[in-house]
Motif scaffolding. Structure first.
Motif, mmCIF file in Angstrom:
data_model
loop_
_atom_site.group_PDB
_atom_site.id
_atom_site.type_symbol
_atom_site.label_atom_id
_atom_site.label_comp_id
_atom_site.label_asym_id
_atom_site.label_seq_id
_atom_site.Cartn_x
_atom_site.Cartn_y
_atom_site.Cartn_z
ATOM 1 N N MET A 1 0.849 -1.170 0.000
ATOM 2 C CA MET A 1 0.000 0.000 0.000
ATOM 3 C C MET A 1 0.891 1.227 0.000
ATOM 4 S SD MET A 1 -2.501 1.239 2.994
ATOM 5 C CE MET A 1 -4.184 1.177 2.537
ATOM 6 N N SER A 2 0.584 2.168 -0.861
ATOM 7 C CA SER A 2 1.372 3.394 -0.880
ATOM 8 C C SER A 2 0.432 4.589 -0.776
ATOM 9 C CB SER A 2 2.197 3.485 -2.165
ATOM 10 O OG SER A 2 1.348 3.720 -3.249
ATOM 11 N N CYS A 3 0.976 5.612 -0.263
ATOM 12 C CA CYS A 3 0.207 6.852 -0.131
ATOM 13 C C CYS A 3 1.002 7.941 -0.837
ATOM 14 C CB CYS A 3 0.025 7.194 1.343
ATOM 15 S SG CYS A 3 -0.930 8.671 1.605
ATOM 16 N N ALA A 4 0.389 8.563 -1.806
ATOM 17 C CA ALA A 4 1.083 9.594 -2.557
ATOM 18 C C ALA A 4 0.325 10.912 -2.426
ATOM 19 C CB ALA A 4 1.192 9.201 -4.030
ATOM 20 N N VAL A 5 1.070 11.968 -2.377
ATOM 21 C CA VAL A 5 0.480 13.295 -2.342
ATOM 22 C C VAL A 5 0.553 13.871 -3.743
ATOM 23 C CG1 VAL A 5 0.681 15.603 -1.395
ATOM 24 C CG2 VAL A 5 1.159 13.632 0.051
ATOM 25 N N HIS A 6 -0.586 14.281 -4.238
ATOM 26 C CA HIS A 6 -0.645 14.866 -5.577
ATOM 27 C C HIS A 6 -0.842 16.360 -5.443
ATOM 28 C CE1 HIS A 6 -0.891 10.927 -7.416
ATOM 29 N NE2 HIS A 6 -1.772 10.614 -6.484
ATOM 30 N N GLN A 7 0.053 17.095 -6.017
ATOM 31 C CA GLN A 7 -0.064 18.548 -5.960
ATOM 32 C C GLN A 7 -0.971 19.014 -7.090
ATOM 33 O OE1 GLN A 7 3.621 20.604 -6.001
ATOM 34 N NE2 GLN A 7 2.684 22.614 -5.845
ATOM 35 N N VAL A 8 -1.925 19.833 -6.735
ATOM 36 C CA VAL A 8 -2.841 20.380 -7.722
ATOM 37 C C VAL A 8 -2.288 21.709 -8.194
ATOM 38 C CG1 VAL A 8 -5.173 21.229 -8.124
ATOM 39 C CG2 VAL A 8 -4.801 19.277 -6.617
ATOM 40 N N THR A 9 -2.158 21.842 -9.489
ATOM 41 C CA THR A 9 -1.674 23.105 -10.036
ATOM 42 C C THR A 9 -2.715 23.664 -10.988
ATOM 43 O OG1 THR A 9 -0.546 21.956 -11.835
ATOM 44 C CG2 THR A 9 0.749 22.455 -9.873
ATOM 45 N N LEU A 10 -2.774 24.952 -11.049
ATOM 46 C CA LEU A 10 -3.686 25.609 -11.962
ATOM 47 C C LEU A 10 -3.157 25.521 -13.383
ATOM 48 C CD1 LEU A 10 -4.407 28.822 -9.899
ATOM 49 C CD2 LEU A 10 -6.049 27.055 -10.443
ATOM 50 N N PRO A 11 -4.061 25.531 -14.343
ATOM 51 C CA PRO A 11 -3.604 25.568 -15.726
ATOM 52 C C PRO A 11 -2.756 26.817 -15.969
ATOM 53 C CG PRO A 11 -5.980 25.222 -15.582
ATOM 54 C CD PRO A 11 -5.491 25.514 -14.208
ATOM 55 N N ARG A 12 -1.964 26.767 -17.018
ATOM 56 C CA ARG A 12 -1.108 27.906 -17.338
ATOM 57 C C ARG A 12 -1.945 29.148 -17.595
ATOM 58 N NH1 ARG A 12 4.005 26.424 -17.733
ATOM 59 N NH2 ARG A 12 4.473 24.302 -18.339
ATOM 60 N N GLY A 13 -1.353 30.279 -17.321
ATOM 61 C CA GLY A 13 -2.047 31.535 -17.522
ATOM 62 C C GLY A 13 -2.061 32.342 -16.241
ATOM 63 N N ASN A 14 -2.635 33.511 -16.321
ATOM 64 C CA ASN A 14 -2.640 34.403 -15.168
ATOM 65 C C ASN A 14 -3.965 34.406 -14.421
ATOM 66 O OD1 ASN A 14 -0.033 35.238 -15.700
ATOM 67 N ND2 ASN A 14 -0.726 36.776 -17.150
ATOM 68 N N GLY A 15 -4.881 33.543 -14.770
ATOM 69 C CA GLY A 15 -6.193 33.532 -14.151
ATOM 70 C C GLY A 15 -7.239 33.855 -15.190
ATOM 71 N N VAL A 16 -8.279 34.556 -14.776
ATOM 72 C CA VAL A 16 -9.339 34.932 -15.702
ATOM 73 C C VAL A 16 -9.620 36.421 -15.542
ATOM 74 C CG1 VAL A 16 -10.419 32.649 -15.727
ATOM 75 C CG2 VAL A 16 -11.137 34.320 -14.035
ATOM 76 N N ALA A 17 -10.357 36.957 -16.477
ATOM 77 C CA ALA A 17 -10.729 38.375 -16.410
ATOM 78 C C ALA A 17 -12.213 38.516 -16.678
ATOM 79 C CB ALA A 17 -9.938 39.189 -17.417
ATOM 80 N N VAL A 18 -12.837 39.455 -15.982
ATOM 81 C CA VAL A 18 -14.261 39.739 -16.141
ATOM 82 C C VAL A 18 -14.403 41.221 -16.444
ATOM 83 C CG1 VAL A 18 -16.510 39.690 -15.026
ATOM 84 C CG2 VAL A 18 -14.812 37.970 -14.430
ATOM 85 N N ASN A 19 -14.811 41.531 -17.659
ATOM 86 C CA ASN A 19 -14.974 42.931 -18.072
ATOM 87 C C ASN A 19 -13.726 43.755 -17.748
ATOM 88 O OD1 ASN A 19 -17.578 42.378 -18.971
ATOM 89 N ND2 ASN A 19 -18.477 42.871 -16.990
#
Length: 122
Positions: A1-19
């Motif tokens: 049995m193994s336990c692994a930690v998966h790091q979640v990363t955001l997709p490339r880019g600077n985020g999103v923009a609204v208006n």
């Protein structure tokens, strides 16, 4: 049995923009904890969507010059100015229709199966 930690990363880019207003990646990353999903990408998308909706509500509150007084709860926690503006905007602009008895009866008659449980017998 193994336990692994998966790091979640955001997709490339600077985020999103609204208006023209940027919602940076780090803000989306902080919001993601409130949006559990089947996959990390699903959670990120939900977090970004929530922040976009929040920004749209704030922009509408500013456009309509909504004046709001932040409220406090019984233990003294105070809502932010943005939360107060959104609360006031929704209270002012959203109309919830009230059903009369005839409408309720009509809905019941058309959806009787929703209001009945299976027979119980021995």
């Amino acid at each position: 049995m193994s336990c692994a930690v998966h790091q979640v990363t955001l997709p490339r880019g600077n985020g999103v923009a609204v208006n023209g207003v940027a919602i940076p990646r780090d803000m989306i990353a902080r919001e993601v904890q409130h949006h559990p999903g089947r996959t990390p990408a699903e959670s990120l998308k939900a977090a970004a969507r929530a922040l976009v909706v929040r920004e749209l509500l704030l922009q509408e509150a500013r456009r309509l010059a909504v004046e709001a007084e932040p409220l406090s709860d019984e233990v003294g926690r105070r809502e932010t100015d943005d939360e107060a503006a959104i609360r006031t905007l929704v209270a002012r602009e959203v109309r919830t229709p009230q059903a009369d008895p005839a409408t309720c009866r009509r809905y019941y008659e058309q959806n009787r199966k929703l209001f009945r449980s299976p027979d119980i017998y021995e």
